[in-house]
Design an enzyme around this catalytic site. Structure first.
Site, PDB file in Angstrom:
ATOM      1  N   ASN A 121       9.895   0.275   8.039  1.00  0.00           N
ATOM      2  CA  ASN A 121      10.660  -0.756   8.717  1.00  0.00           C
ATOM      3  C   ASN A 121      10.962  -0.382  10.176  1.00  0.00           C
ATOM      4  OD1 ASN A 121      12.781  -3.028   9.166  1.00  0.00           O
ATOM      5  ND2 ASN A 121      11.657  -3.530   7.315  1.00  0.00           N
ATOM      6  N   ARG A 122      11.955  -1.075  10.759  1.00  0.00           N
ATOM      7  CA  ARG A 122      12.065  -1.058  12.229  1.00  0.00           C
ATOM      8  C   ARG A 122      12.995   0.013  12.783  1.00  0.00           C
ATOM      9  NH1 ARG A 122      11.325  -5.919  10.275  1.00  0.00           N
ATOM     10  NH2 ARG A 122       9.696  -7.200  11.203  1.00  0.00           N
ATOM     11  N   HIS A 147       7.203   0.253  10.906  1.00  0.00           N
ATOM     12  CA  HIS A 147       6.356   0.910   9.908  1.00  0.00           C
ATOM     13  C   HIS A 147       5.555   2.111  10.433  1.00  0.00           C
ATOM     14  CE1 HIS A 147       7.636  -1.976   7.077  1.00  0.00           C
ATOM     15  NE2 HIS A 147       6.722  -2.904   7.245  1.00  0.00           N
ATOM     16  N   HIS A 221       3.795  -0.584   0.293  1.00  0.00           N
ATOM     17  CA  HIS A 221       3.808  -1.971   0.773  1.00  0.00           C
ATOM     18  C   HIS A 221       2.872  -2.891  -0.013  1.00  0.00           C
ATOM     19  CE1 HIS A 221       4.533  -5.174   3.636  1.00  0.00           C
ATOM     20  NE2 HIS A 221       5.244  -4.382   4.418  1.00  0.00           N
ATOM     21  N   SER A 222       2.890  -2.783  -1.352  1.00  0.00           N
ATOM     22  CA  SER A 222       2.084  -3.714  -2.158  1.00  0.00           C
ATOM     23  C   SER A 222       2.697  -5.104  -2.155  1.00  0.00           C
ATOM     24  CB  SER A 222       1.975  -3.215  -3.603  1.00  0.00           C
ATOM     25  OG  SER A 222       1.066  -2.142  -3.667  1.00  0.00           O
ATOM     26  N   ASP A 293      13.351 -11.339   4.326  1.00  0.00           N
ATOM     27  CA  ASP A 293      12.732 -10.154   4.939  1.00  0.00           C
ATOM     28  C   ASP A 293      13.889  -9.233   5.309  1.00  0.00           C
ATOM     29  OD1 ASP A 293      11.160  -8.296   6.122  1.00  0.00           O
ATOM     30  OD2 ASP A 293      10.326  -9.605   7.663  1.00  0.00           O
ATOM     31  N   GLN A 330      13.776  -3.409   0.491  1.00  0.00           N
ATOM     32  CA  GLN A 330      13.411  -4.526   1.360  1.00  0.00           C
ATOM     33  C   GLN A 330      12.676  -5.536   0.498  1.00  0.00           C
ATOM     34  OE1 GLN A 330      14.072  -4.437   4.765  1.00  0.00           O
ATOM     35  NE2 GLN A 330      12.889  -6.153   5.550  1.00  0.00           N
ATOM     36  N   GLU A 358      10.063  -3.139  -1.269  1.00  0.00           N
ATOM     37  CA  GLU A 358       9.858  -1.835  -0.634  1.00  0.00           C
ATOM     38  C   GLU A 358      11.140  -1.016  -0.743  1.00  0.00           C
ATOM     39  OE1 GLU A 358       8.357  -2.912   3.474  1.00  0.00           O
ATOM     40  OE2 GLU A 358       8.470  -4.828   2.474  1.00  0.00           O
TER      41      GLU A 358
END
Ligand code: GLA
Length: 393
Positions: A121-122, A147, A221-222, A293, A330, A358
């Protein structure tokens, strides 16, 4: 090993091959060991997957159990390229978004099936400070870093080692991320072990060590679509998230720093609710995320490894339960899928035809003093486990 133990061991592993078991000596044990190989509960098969333009050989490993579950993992990005699980009629079908060639995985795509690191993530404006020194990362999600950077851990080649034993088989992937790679300090040695069990669960164990203080937040990240019909959005999947609180974000999807109560908001998934039930609601957070998200603050963090979330598709009867020791999850409703990327057998992945769960620390933790820390120091072991467990109901 005494005779009794040896006998029990022999019976348990060769009962399918022969009921005529004699436990008289070491010779028999040798024979049973050979036969055990032939009756492994979970198998692994390696095959060549492709070659990168730099000449790196990419392999694919298929882990398969006796309950109809199989998972394919490629050494490029540690990507889960296929995951098949039975529906309520016992039919095993694909449940993750993916491509059918290395070329396609090497083109730009939103992290399909990939391992994410060094920081999932960010990170706001791609900057963070450790011991007074500021580090700058590539801005790959304007104005932020996302990521782990443009190459991250999702576009690198991992080495793989197989391990088998008991009711499971594992693939242990390794990647060494160099000091200052993607702007992060410290040589980070990372291991991710995928283990397929015979109860239709897939464990993901993440381990890392560093030689300099750094930040780490690894995830998977599936994109799931439990119906196996990738032409259909996931809006009727019922989600539960064991969380009382959300990590709300600003317009650039960076946490505001507060943790807000989910009660009476579209973010309350404490009781099963369809993804589509409130995704269209007039809500500031939904507007910012273009849907879901967001990171949820998982309950029972003091318990360590525990139930975190689930997804259920009534049509197929498939239920996915996620367990983790991480503080957050997430939930991403595939908002950026836009019908441009090819499906395996024709057609394209349209808006919201997959969702991600996630498990992770909260976004931008390196800049948020009140969030659980993502700092890893030399001498410490980063170790965290998440499991995806499938069943039908
Ligand atoms: C994460 C992010 C999303 C998006 C997806 C992939 O879930 O939070 O904003 O980047 O990955 O596109």
């Amino acid at each position: 090993m005494n005779v009794l133990k040896r006998c029990i061991y022999g019976i348990s592993i060769i009962s399918i091959a022969s009921m005529n078991v004699q436990c008289k000596g070491d010779k028999k044990v040798e024979e049973t060991t050979t036969e055990a190989k032939a009756t492994e509960v979970v198998t692994i098969e390696k095959s060549a997957y492709g070659t990168t333009p730099k000449g790196e050989k990419i392999d694919s490993y298929k882990l398969k159990n006796q309950k109809g579950m199989e998972v394919d993992i490629i050494t490029y990005g540690g990507i889960i390229s296929s995951l098949k699980v039975p529906n309520k009629a016992g039919k095993s079908e694909e449940v993750v978004i993916g491509f059918n060639s290395l070329d396609q995985y090497m083109k730009a795509n939103p992290y399909f099936g990939a391992l994410i690191g060094r920081y999932g993530n960010r990170i706001a404006k791609g900057k963070f400070t450790l011991d007074g020194k500021q580090y700058s990362l590539a801005i790959n999600n304007d104005p932020n870093a996302l990521h782990g950077g443009p190459e991250g851990f999702h576009r690198v080649v991992w080495t793989a080692e197989e391990a088998k034993g008991g009711d499971s088989a594992s693939l242990k992937l390794k990647y060494v991320s160099k000091d200052m790679e993607e702007g992060y300090p410290g040589n980070l040695t990372v291991f991710v072990t995928y283990t397929l069990n015979n109860d239709n669960s897939l464990d993901v164990l993440y381990e890392a060590t560093t030689d300099k203080k750094t930040v780490v937040n690894l995830t998977q990240h599936s994109y799931f679509n439990l119906s196996s019909d990738f032409s259909k959005p996931i809006l009727d999947h019922e989600i539960t998230i064991d969380s009382d609180k959300l990590v709300p974000v600003d317009a650039t999807l960076i946490p505001t720093g507060e943790l807000t109560d989910v009660t009476n908001t579209p973010f309350d998934f404490r009781k099963a609710k369809a993804v589509g039930a409130a995704i269209g609601a007039k809500d500031d957070q939904l507007k910012k995320g273009l849907g879901y998200d967001h990171c949820w603050v998982l309950n029972n963090q003091d318990k360590g490894y525990r139930f975190a979330a689930s997804a259920y598709d009534a049509g197929s009867g498939r239920l996915l339960e996620v367990y983790t020791d991480q503080p957050g999850i997430q939930f991403y409703s595939g908002n950026f899928l836009d019908g441009t990327l090819p499906m395996r057998n024709g057609g394209t992945y349209a808006h919201r035809t997959g969702f991600c769960l996630e498990t992770q620390h909260y976004p931008d933790s390196p800049n948020q003093k009140d969030f659980p820390s993502t700092i890893l120091n030399p001498g410490e072991n980063y170790k965290t486990k998440t499991s995806f467990k499938f069943s039908v109901k």
